[in-house]
Write an enzyme that holds these catalytic residues in place. Structure first.
Site, PDB file in Angstrom:
ATOM      1  CD  GLU A   1      -4.043   3.134  -5.371  1.00 33.36           C
ATOM      2  OE1 GLU A   1      -4.315   4.337  -5.296  1.00 33.36           O
ATOM      3  OE2 GLU A   1      -3.261   2.559  -4.578  1.00 33.36           O
TER       4      GLU A   1
ATOM      5  CB  SER B   1      -0.917   0.012   1.231  1.00 30.87           C
ATOM      6  OG  SER B   1      -0.142  -0.038   2.420  1.00 30.87           O
TER       7      SER B   1
ATOM      8  CG  ASN C   1      -2.789   4.371   1.362  1.00 33.37           C
ATOM      9  OD1 ASN C   1      -3.816   4.588   2.000  1.00 33.37           O
ATOM     10  ND2 ASN C   1      -2.326   3.157   1.174  1.00 33.37           N
TER      11      ASN C   1
ATOM     12  CG  HIS D   1      -2.922  -0.734  -2.877  1.00 29.51           C
ATOM     13  ND1 HIS D   1      -3.258   0.575  -2.619  1.00 29.51           N
ATOM     14  CD2 HIS D   1      -3.112  -1.397  -1.703  1.00 29.51           C
ATOM     15  CE1 HIS D   1      -3.615   0.695  -1.352  1.00 29.51           C
ATOM     16  NE2 HIS D   1      -3.538  -0.495  -0.785  1.00 29.51           N
TER      17      HIS D   1
END
Length: 402
Positions: free
Chosen positions: A159, A126, A197, A147
């Site tokens: 992702e 991540s 993130n 991800h």
């Protein structure tokens, strides 16, 4: 790289790690028709995964979402094992172990020894660099990030992240596979935090800052962002759900990888909670107390204060999304798609900026920058240009990231 498998749905998929993410990926692949090899050295982890998968499928059958036969067929396609040699038959292997660079690099070294040269190796990291992970391999061209978001079977977003040496065919293979699984795929550059993130950091960071300054309580901030902003959960509720230790670790990783940019500085308040063992729901206490089941009424905050809280967090989120476009992390459409499907924001942040006007967002950021004198509040150069030229993210060529 060539993928010789005639029937894509029958390709064998490997998953390293039988924890929450690994078993979710395994369930998703098996539901899509793939034989799955789910590996974990820990016998207890394998047994916990087996029990969890059977429990989930019993629930799906009880709700009428699967027949008994369908459930049994899916579960039979998942083979739990403790020998990496089982990955020799896999065309794609997804690593989903602890978020530690050296541990993951060791996993990739082992995978390269037991898989065919054509197999695609993906990491579910991540926040770690895909390039740094793939450098452990002799053939980094076949390594990419994939991800997923928790819970994997329910969350549509993945992702896909190419490393510096990743082949275009590797990205294409992953994208096609994930889309066959019904996933929404966005592509991000190999930068700290990727899209979600990175862009989501102010949702937590600026909210923590408001509490640290004594401007508002966690409950007031949560109320403002849910009731005025339409976010499904407030930042403090969400940090308690994810785990304050997990949230802090992601922030620390992004902060380090971004060269200690003050925009991503971890919160001292959150660090103290982690040091005290107040990790959130899993420990019984975090920002809130979960040690009993008492229903507590929602706070009745000062609405004018709540509006300021919501606006401050929102413009910081928009600024982060704008900077992600500016630095070519991803396109404006992919950033908005990632935030609405990955963390269920009520609308895309860049579309939100278009509604408010880049000039109005810039004005708020400049006011914060003047008040605090901190680089944390510097406006994105792209946001400045759009404000100056009257442009927008979803109509101007520059804003579209092209």
């Amino acid at each position: 790289m060539s993928q010789p498998h005639a029937n894509p749905s029958r390709q064998t998929i490997g998953v390293v790690g039988a924890g929450t993410m690994g078993r979710g990926i395994a369930q998703t692949a098996a539901t899509a028709g793939h034989p799955v090899v789910l590996y974990d050295l820990d016998a207890e982890a394998r047994e916990a995964a087996r029990q969890h998968l059977h429990k989930i499928h019993r629930r799906l059958v009880d709700k009428g979402r699967l027949s008994e036969a369908e459930s049994e067929a899916i579960l039979q396609r998942i083979g739990l094992c403790n020998r990496m040699e089982r990955f020799s038959a896999c065309s794609v292997v997804v690593e989903a172990v602890v978020e530690d660079l050296e541990i993951k690099r060791q996993v990739f070294r082992q995978l390269e020894e037991v898989t065919t040269p054509e197999a695609v190796l993906a990491t579910n990291t991540s926040s770690l660099s895909v390039t740094a992970l793939s450098a452990a391999c002799q053939r980094p061209v076949r390594v990419a990030g994939a991800h997923f978001f928790n819970p994997v079977p329910l969350m549509p977003l993945v992702e896909v992240i190419p490393g510096l040496e990743t082949a275009a065919e590797t990205v294409s293979t992953l994208r096609q596979l994930l889309e066959r699984w019904g996933k929404t795929v966005v592509e991000a550059q190999d930068t700290p935090g990727f899209i979600v993130n990175r862009v989501a950091r102010p949702f937590y960071g600026e909210s923590l800052r408001l509490v640290e300054e004594g401007i508002a309580s966690p409950a007031t901030v949560d109320w403002a962002l849910k009731e005025l902003g339409g976010f499904p959960m407030g930042p403090f509720e969400l940090m308690d759900l994810v785990g304050n230790d997990v949230s802090l670790k992601v922030t620390e990783t992004v902060f380090h990888e971004m060269g200690y940019d003050p925009r991503y500085r971890p919160s001292l308040l959150q660090r103290r909670l982690v040091q005290a063992g107040r990790l959130g729901r899993k420990s019984g206490r975090g920002f809130y107390d979960y040690r009993d089941d008492t229903e507590r009424p929602a706070p009745e905050p000062d609405r004018e204060l709540a509006k300021k809280i919501f606006r401050r967090v929102l413009v910081m989120l928009i600024n982060e999304a704008a900077d992600a476009v500016h630095w070519r992390v991803a396109s404006a459409p992919d950033i908005d798609l990632a935030m609405t499907t990955g963390v269920r924001y009520p609308k895309g942040l860049l579309a939100w900026c278009d509604e408010l006007g880049a000039g109005a967002v810039l004005e708020d950021l400049e006011a914060l920058h003047r008040e605090y004198g901190e680089d944390r509040y510097r406006p994105s150069p792209l946001l400045r240009r759009l404000a100056r030229d009257g442009g927008s993210f979803h109509r101007s060529p520059e804003g579209a990231g092209e």
